[in-house]
Design a protein around this motif. Structure first.
Motif, PDB file in Angstrom:
ATOM      1  N   GLY A 183      71.212 116.286  53.300  1.00 50.60           N
ATOM      2  CA  GLY A 183      72.553 115.585  52.658  1.00 50.60           C
ATOM      3  C   GLY A 183      73.995 116.028  53.453  1.00 50.60           C
ATOM      4  O   GLY A 183      73.942 117.099  53.941  1.00 50.60           O
TER       5      GLY A 183
ATOM      6  N   PHE B 103      80.029 116.344  50.712  1.00 49.04           N
ATOM      7  CA  PHE B 103      80.841 117.549  50.615  1.00 49.04           C
ATOM      8  C   PHE B 103      79.985 118.839  50.278  1.00 49.04           C
ATOM      9  O   PHE B 103      80.250 119.814  50.895  1.00 49.04           O
TER      10      PHE B 103
ATOM     11  N   TRP C  13      78.588 105.799  51.352  1.00 48.20           N
ATOM     12  CA  TRP C  13      77.798 104.753  50.924  1.00 48.20           C
ATOM     13  C   TRP C  13      78.944 103.685  50.192  1.00 48.20           C
ATOM     14  O   TRP C  13      78.525 102.659  49.710  1.00 48.20           O
TER      15      TRP C  13
ATOM     16  N   SER D 123      73.959 109.299  43.379  1.00 49.53           N
ATOM     17  CA  SER D 123      73.741 109.048  44.893  1.00 49.53           C
ATOM     18  C   SER D 123      72.392 107.994  44.810  1.00 49.53           C
ATOM     19  O   SER D 123      72.357 106.932  45.667  1.00 49.53           O
TER      20      SER D 123
HETATM   21  P1  FAD Z   1      76.600 113.192  47.881  1.00 50.99           P
HETATM   22  O1  FAD Z   1      78.219 112.873  48.604  1.00 50.99           O
HETATM   23  O2  FAD Z   1      76.137 112.122  47.157  1.00 50.99           O
HETATM   24  O3  FAD Z   1      75.834 113.210  49.370  1.00 50.99           O
HETATM   25  C1  FAD Z   1      74.359 113.166  49.102  1.00 50.99           C
HETATM   26  C2  FAD Z   1      73.819 112.961  50.588  1.00 50.99           C
HETATM   27  O4  FAD Z   1      72.403 113.086  50.423  1.00 50.99           O
HETATM   28  C3  FAD Z   1      73.799 111.320  50.717  1.00 50.99           C
HETATM   29  O5  FAD Z   1      74.701 110.941  51.898  1.00 50.99           O
HETATM   30  C4  FAD Z   1      72.399 110.853  51.050  1.00 50.99           C
HETATM   31  O6  FAD Z   1      72.526 109.993  51.771  1.00 50.99           O
HETATM   32  C5  FAD Z   1      71.854 112.109  51.472  1.00 50.99           C
HETATM   33  N1  FAD Z   1      70.383 111.996  50.996  1.00 50.99           N
HETATM   34  C6  FAD Z   1      69.828 111.881  49.731  1.00 50.99           C
HETATM   35  N2  FAD Z   1      68.385 111.842  49.728  1.00 50.99           N
HETATM   36  C7  FAD Z   1      68.231 111.932  51.189  1.00 50.99           C
HETATM   37  C8  FAD Z   1      66.909 111.883  51.790  1.00 50.99           C
HETATM   38  N3  FAD Z   1      65.835 111.980  51.150  1.00 50.99           N
HETATM   39  N4  FAD Z   1      66.971 112.242  53.062  1.00 50.99           N
HETATM   40  C9  FAD Z   1      68.225 112.388  53.827  1.00 50.99           C
HETATM   41  N5  FAD Z   1      69.348 112.268  53.353  1.00 50.99           N
HETATM   42  C10 FAD Z   1      69.394 111.987  51.773  1.00 50.99           C
HETATM   43  N6  FAD Z   1      83.348 113.008  41.586  1.00 50.99           N
HETATM   44  C11 FAD Z   1      84.593 113.629  41.539  1.00 50.99           C
HETATM   45  O7  FAD Z   1      84.663 114.768  41.208  1.00 50.99           O
HETATM   46  N7  FAD Z   1      85.565 112.836  41.104  1.00 50.99           N
HETATM   47  C12 FAD Z   1      85.701 111.492  41.315  1.00 50.99           C
HETATM   48  O8  FAD Z   1      86.629 110.806  41.030  1.00 50.99           O
HETATM   49  C13 FAD Z   1      84.569 111.004  41.799  1.00 50.99           C
HETATM   50  N8  FAD Z   1      84.530 109.635  41.947  1.00 50.99           N
HETATM   51  C14 FAD Z   1      83.254 109.096  42.390  1.00 50.99           C
HETATM   52  C15 FAD Z   1      83.217 107.593  42.714  1.00 50.99           C
HETATM   53  C16 FAD Z   1      81.979 107.091  42.837  1.00 50.99           C
HETATM   54  C17 FAD Z   1      81.905 105.590  43.217  1.00 50.99           C
HETATM   55  C18 FAD Z   1      80.596 108.073  43.066  1.00 50.99           C
HETATM   56  C19 FAD Z   1      79.644 107.177  43.493  1.00 50.99           C
HETATM   57  C20 FAD Z   1      80.799 109.184  42.819  1.00 50.99           C
HETATM   58  C21 FAD Z   1      82.121 109.847  42.404  1.00 50.99           C
HETATM   59  N9  FAD Z   1      82.123 111.223  42.113  1.00 50.99           N
HETATM   60  C22 FAD Z   1      83.330 111.809  41.925  1.00 50.99           C
HETATM   61  C23 FAD Z   1      80.898 112.206  42.477  1.00 50.99           C
HETATM   62  C24 FAD Z   1      80.856 112.372  43.933  1.00 50.99           C
HETATM   63  O9  FAD Z   1      79.346 112.145  44.253  1.00 50.99           O
HETATM   64  C25 FAD Z   1      81.013 113.867  44.418  1.00 50.99           C
HETATM   65  O10 FAD Z   1      82.342 114.266  43.970  1.00 50.99           O
HETATM   66  C26 FAD Z   1      80.822 114.384  45.665  1.00 50.99           C
HETATM   67  O11 FAD Z   1      81.206 113.480  46.573  1.00 50.99           O
HETATM   68  C27 FAD Z   1      79.368 114.889  45.748  1.00 50.99           C
HETATM   69  O12 FAD Z   1      79.109 115.227  47.198  1.00 50.99           O
HETATM   70  P2  FAD Z   1      77.438 115.865  47.406  1.00 50.99           P
HETATM   71  O13 FAD Z   1      77.634 116.351  48.728  1.00 50.99           O
HETATM   72  O14 FAD Z   1      76.998 116.813  46.586  1.00 50.99           O
HETATM   73  O15 FAD Z   1      76.577 114.556  47.392  1.00 50.99           O
END
Ligand code: FAD
Ligand code: NA7
Length: 541
Positions: free
Chosen positions: A15, A18, A50, A147
């Protein structure tokens, strides 16, 4: 032993949102480990790579929707709008990655298909969709909470001659101008996309299953003084955010709803309505909307009155008016209810009039009407929290698959670890805090980094949480969740949005501040609840 055609790392991160970005920074630059991050996306940014649908906006305010750990960047990055939209967040994250020279250690367009733990040498073996294998002592999953997409199957879906898009797989070449567009779903995403595209499409048909309580977001440009004031006070702001429950950067109310007169109550709600923000409306006004039925009803009534006031056609207003608890993720919008006054927007209540099938020309509902469409948008949300875990073949000790381990619903000890999966660390794993997410992500990344640092320093081969502590953490999360009204509403927060998904607790609703206190106490007590194993003289487990 480790094969020759396998590339070996100290840590592998899955991933590049953030979570993955900050994890890479910590492990590579602070602990000096050999690390590689993988993402199946063609760019970094996770969620914000995405979700490119029109109207995609974070409704956490700009000043708390960023990395607090890069203090210089906090000062340098311009705060120009109250909230940041998808392009702004994506460019922010790309800038952060380049600033720290992280890109060279992130491998994009590479999906992890399996991750298997070999107990005899305490290493993870990771396979990718391009047929390569990698191994690492530590596996960090930063797979995202929201996600893995939920795309419901409707009869006849394959016959549709127009375009179909899920909001989280929005193509760059999508054309909506002047088109007949249908949107299924009226959650946070649905509200955003519906409001954004209504003025540009030819006709918009909204297929609503559950009406929503939503309040104005209150977005707009901010003054230089506002931005300077935040920058001057950033340290204090972050300290408050980290000790608060929701981490949204506002003071959570301590006033019960019924402790004030009806007039004062209305005034407080009205001020919040004018000020904007969904979490503010629910948690800055009063302290019991999410836990007390009477308080919740008062908030519901206020919003229902607004719908009545805003929506001109009484039948449309009736359909838009929720009657159930106001206890899903609080929403906010840029004119959602008023959108239904537009002559080119129609609303179909699919509870009263279900979708029978998708035809070549559009969507046919039970009343026999065929809604002709050029584009059908699925704003149908996500298989939240554990969705991406179930899509990878993750195997822990003795070949145990995570799907079997979590057959009754996902569990964790402190959101970041689960028994039988040694040396696997989850960022935003199940039963973590329900908050504005970047501060929780940072908390978890820092804790994981501390533990890995501790293991390296003490030459420990392996960590694993005690199953009893994991069970107890699940009980704690359940007990806290059951004190809230959220547990009684059907939404992704409890896994209730996907047919067949276990309806259970997926979050720690106790807040970030208390979560951080628990983490600190666990750490201070020599990582209470974790078992460690040292290296044998041969370097083996
Ligand atoms: P993500 O940003 O979801 O990243 C996970 C990554 O893992 C993805 O890029 C994916 O491609 C990768 N991945 C998954 N499986 C695999 C695999 N098997 N192989 C390789 N790569 C893989 N949060 C808030 O706090 N405030 C908000 O206002 C807010 N608004 C949102 C609006 C939307 C439309 C969405 C969908 C979410 C929102 N969120 C919000 C939640 C948001 O997901 C988090 O804030 C934050 O961006 C999560 O970051 P992360 O790195 O944990 O996960
Ligand atoms: P949500 O909040 O899960 O919303 C999905 C919407 O899609 C919701 O209105 C659902 O109705 C609807 N839906 C789902 N399946 C169907 C079917 N089969 N038929 C009709 N309607 C359906 O997802 P979002 O993307 O809006 O938001 C998720 C989070 O991501 C959000 O909180 C932000 O943090 C970002 P339902 O309410 O289930 O009746």
């Amino acid at each position: 032993s480790v094969g020759t055609d396998i590339i070996n790392y100290d840590a592998i991160i899955i991933g590049a949102g953030f979570g993955g970005i900050y994890m890479l920074k910590k492990l590579r630059d602070e602990l000096g480990l050999k690390v590689r991050a993988f993402d199946k996306a063609a760019g970094i940014g996770g969620t914000w790579f995405w979700n490119r649908y029109p109207g995609a906006l974070s409704d956490s305010e700009t000043f708390v929707y960023c990395f607090s750990w890069d203090r210089e960047l906090c000062q340098e990055w311009d705060i120009t709008t109250r909230y940041v939209d998808q392009p702004q967040i994506l460019s922010y994250l790309n800038h952060a990655v380049d600033r720290h020279d992280l890109r060279k250690d992130i491998q994009l367009e590479t999906a992890i298909t399996s991750a298997v733990f070999d107990e005899s040498i305490t290493r993870w073996f990771v396979s990718t969709d391009d047929g390569h294998q990698y191994s690492a002592k530590y596996l960090v999953t930063a797979l995202g909470l929201l996600s893995a997409t939920n795309v419901p199957k409707f009869k006849g879906q394959e016959k549709f001659k127009g375009k179909m898009y899920h909001t989280a797989h929005w193509p760059a070449d999508a054309v909506l101008d002047g088109k007949r567009v249908g949107v299924i779903g009226t959650g946070s995403t649905g509200c955003q996309v519906i409001t954004a595209i209504a003025p540009i499409v030819g006709h918009l048909t909204v297929f609503q299953r559950s009406p929503q309580y939503t309040v104005p977001v209150g977005n707009g440009p901010v003054s230089r003084e506002y931005a300077d004031e935040i920058k001057r006070n950033y340290d204090a702001i972050w300290n408050e955010v980290r000790s608060s429950r929701l981490a949204f950067g506002f003071k959570e109310s301590n006033i019960p709803t019924m402790s004030v007169s009806p007039e004062e109550r209305k005034e407080i709600f009205q001020r919040a309505w004018e000020g904007g923000g969904g979490f503010r409306f629910m948690f800055e006004t009063f302290n019991d909307i999410a836990v007390d039925e009477q308080a919740n009803f008062a908030a519901q009534e206020f919003i229902r009155d607004k719908i009545k006031e805003i929506v001109k056609d009484p039948e449309t207003a009736r359909k838009l008016m929720p009657r159930d608890l106001y206890a899903k993720r609080p929403l906010c919008d840029s004119g959602y209810y008023a959108t239904f006054n537009r002559p080119n927007v129609s609303l179909v209540d699919v509870k009263e009039n279900p979708i029978e099938e998708i035809t070549a020309a559009g969507v046919r509902t039970a009343d026999g009407v065929e809604h002709e469409l050029d584009v059908l948008v699925f704003a149908t949300g996500f298989d939240a929290v554990d969705g991406n875990y179930k899509r990878i073949d993750i195997r822990g000790r003795n070949g145990l698959s995570i799907k079997d381990h979590w057959s009754d619903g996902p569990s964790s000890y402190l959101s970041m670890s689960t028994s039988n999966f040694p040396n696997m660390f989850m960022i935003l794993g199940p039963n973590g805090p329900f908050t504005n997410l970047p501060p929780t992500i940072e908390t978890e990344v820092e804790w994981v980094s501390d533990m890995i640092g501790f293991m390296e320093e003490n030459e420990l081969a392996c960590m694993e949480p005690d199953p009893e502590c994991e069970r107890q953490w699940g009980v704690t999360c359940r007990e806290i969740a059951d004190q809230t009204l959220f547990a009684r509403a059907e939404s992704w927060i409890f896994g209730a949005n996907i047919p067949g998904k276990t309806n259970t607790v997926y979050f720690y609703m106790g807040g970030l501040g208390p979560f951080r206190e628990i983490l600190a106490s666990v750490q201070n007590e020599d990582y209470r609840g974790f078992k460690f194993k040292g290296l044998s003289p041969s370097g083996n487990y």
